[in-house]
Write a protein that holds these residues in place. Structure first.
Motif, PDB file in Angstrom:
ATOM      1  N   LYS A  74       0.823  -1.200   0.000  1.00 13.60           N
ATOM      2  CA  LYS A  74       0.000   0.000   0.000  1.00 13.60           C
ATOM      3  C   LYS A  74       0.864   1.260   0.000  1.00 13.60           C
ATOM      4  CE  LYS A  74      -2.481   0.684   3.673  1.00 13.60           C
ATOM      5  NZ  LYS A  74      -3.581   0.554   4.675  1.00 13.60           N
ATOM      6  N   LYS A  75       1.958   1.247   0.752  1.00 11.39           N
ATOM      7  CA  LYS A  75       2.873   2.390   0.806  1.00 11.39           C
ATOM      8  C   LYS A  75       3.529   2.635  -0.550  1.00 11.39           C
ATOM      9  CE  LYS A  75       7.140   3.937   3.030  1.00 11.39           C
ATOM     10  NZ  LYS A  75       7.912   3.959   1.775  1.00 11.39           N
ATOM     11  N   LEU A  76       3.857   1.563  -1.250  1.00  9.87           N
ATOM     12  CA  LEU A  76       4.533   1.704  -2.541  1.00  9.87           C
ATOM     13  C   LEU A  76       3.627   2.330  -3.602  1.00  9.87           C
ATOM     14  CD1 LEU A  76       6.558  -1.641  -2.694  1.00  9.87           C
ATOM     15  CD2 LEU A  76       7.468   0.675  -2.478  1.00  9.87           C
ATOM     16  N   GLU A  80       4.931   5.468  -5.692  1.00  4.40           N
ATOM     17  CA  GLU A  80       4.976   5.510  -7.151  1.00  4.40           C
ATOM     18  C   GLU A  80       4.227   6.727  -7.680  1.00  4.40           C
ATOM     19  OE1 GLU A  80       4.947   2.481 -10.801  1.00  4.40           O
ATOM     20  OE2 GLU A  80       3.349   2.125  -9.352  1.00  4.40           O
ATOM     21  N   ALA A  81       3.100   7.074  -7.064  1.00  6.21           N
ATOM     22  CA  ALA A  81       2.367   8.271  -7.482  1.00  6.21           C
ATOM     23  C   ALA A  81       3.237   9.518  -7.300  1.00  6.21           C
ATOM     24  CB  ALA A  81       1.077   8.394  -6.683  1.00  6.21           C
ATOM     25  N   ASN A  82       3.953   9.605  -6.191  1.00  2.37           N
ATOM     26  CA  ASN A  82       4.833  10.752  -5.948  1.00  2.37           C
ATOM     27  C   ASN A  82       5.974  10.795  -6.962  1.00  2.37           C
ATOM     28  OD1 ASN A  82       3.355  11.583  -3.716  1.00  2.37           O
ATOM     29  ND2 ASN A  82       4.557  10.362  -2.286  1.00  2.37           N
ATOM     30  N   ILE A 239      -5.325  -3.988  -2.790  1.00  2.00           N
ATOM     31  CA  ILE A 239      -4.521  -2.790  -2.587  1.00  2.00           C
ATOM     32  C   ILE A 239      -5.175  -1.648  -3.360  1.00  2.00           C
ATOM     33  CG2 ILE A 239      -2.274  -1.709  -2.904  1.00  2.00           C
ATOM     34  CD1 ILE A 239      -2.244  -3.908  -0.865  1.00  2.00           C
ATOM     35  N   ASN A 240      -5.542  -0.603  -2.659  1.00  2.00           N
ATOM     36  CA  ASN A 240      -6.227   0.534  -3.278  1.00  2.00           C
ATOM     37  C   ASN A 240      -5.259   1.316  -4.158  1.00  2.00           C
ATOM     38  OD1 ASN A 240      -7.745   2.855  -3.867  1.00  2.00           O
ATOM     39  ND2 ASN A 240      -8.831   2.710  -1.918  1.00  2.00           N
TER      40      ASN A 240
END
Length: 261
Positions: A74-76, A80-82, A239-240
């Motif tokens: 979930k953190k990844l 990746e968006a950042n 995973i959202n």
């Protein structure tokens, strides 16, 4: 393994196996020579309690492993968006061909990344999205190299750094997807669950459907939940991809994007 990728099927199979183990233990009790002896019954209860404690500890250990892997995946997504947003912003400060080509490529890359982790493994569309993702990475890097050869400036270096971050997150997400709870733990968990159910049936003096089904359901639900957390794409708990989807919507609203797409 098929069962670990489909928690609903795993739940049904676990219930059947545990009920069969319980029934076998109950029938095995009839062969015991001292089944009415109190000391014998006490030994059976103590053995049952010891195995149940070990099973509980292993379930807790497996649950912790599943949760840690779920949180990491979930953190990844946010990482990746950042990384994509940073590369998009820095591309606007570059010379051609990066300034005109990179925004469109990053849009397509974002779309491909959402598709990769929203589809079940082995899906043909997922494989196509993965190939597209690799091709876009090569195109982005080739354009960055062309700009760097023309003019090596700190701004170009920052853009190259953002692309490296983008590629690193890609590798981390793939690794996190493949990083599952070891099969050995699942085998030990299944063995202890079946053994516990067998001993429960062995120590049961009279049939009691309530005492039979409740422990079976508790163990089956726990095992299925752990498998669901450990299943990246085909389980109920997904995973959202909200961070990537929000970024895609934001980029589409930027000036000039309508003309590009």
């Amino acid at each position: 393994m098929y069962l670990l990728d489909h928690p609903a099927v795993l739940f049904a199979v676990t219930c059947i196996v545990l009920l069969l183990a319980h029934e076998f233990g109950y029938r095995l009790r009839a062969l015991a020579a001292h089944r009415d002896d109190r000391d014998w019954q006490k030994e059976v209860r103590e053995t049952r309690g010891q195995i149940a404690v070990l099973l509980s500890l292993l379930l807790g250990f497996a649950m912790a492993m599943g949760l840690s892997r779920f949180d990491e995946r979930k953190k990844l997504v946010a990482d990746e968006a950042n990384a994509i947003a940073t590369a998009y912003q820095r591309a606007a400060m570059q010379a051609e061909p990066v300034r005109s080509r990179a925004p469109s490529l990053l849009h397509d890359y974002l779309k491909a990344r959402i598709a990769i982790f929203s589809l079940a493994r082995g899906n043909g569309e997922q494989q196509s999205a993965m190939e597209q993702s690799r091709a876009i990475q090569q195109a982005l890097w080739s354009d960055a190299v062309a700009v760097a050869q023309q003019n090596q400036t700190p701004i170009v270096a920052l853009y190259a750094q953002s692309l490296n971050m983008l590629f690193d997150v890609d590798g981390e997400r793939v690794e996190a997807t493949l990083n599952r709870i070891p099969v050995d733990i699942w085998l030990l968990l299944g063995f202890l669950a079946a053994l516990t159910s067998l001993v429960v049936g062995y120590g049961q003096r009279h049939r009691s459907w309530f005492a039979t089904f409740i422990p079976v359901l508790m163990v089956a639900i726990s095992i299925s939940l752990i498998a669901d957390l450990d299943t990246p794409a085909s389980g109920f708990i997904q995973i959202n991809q909200h961070s990537l989807q929000s970024l895609r919507a934001e980029l589409q609203l930027l000036p000039g994007d309508a003309q590009a797409h």
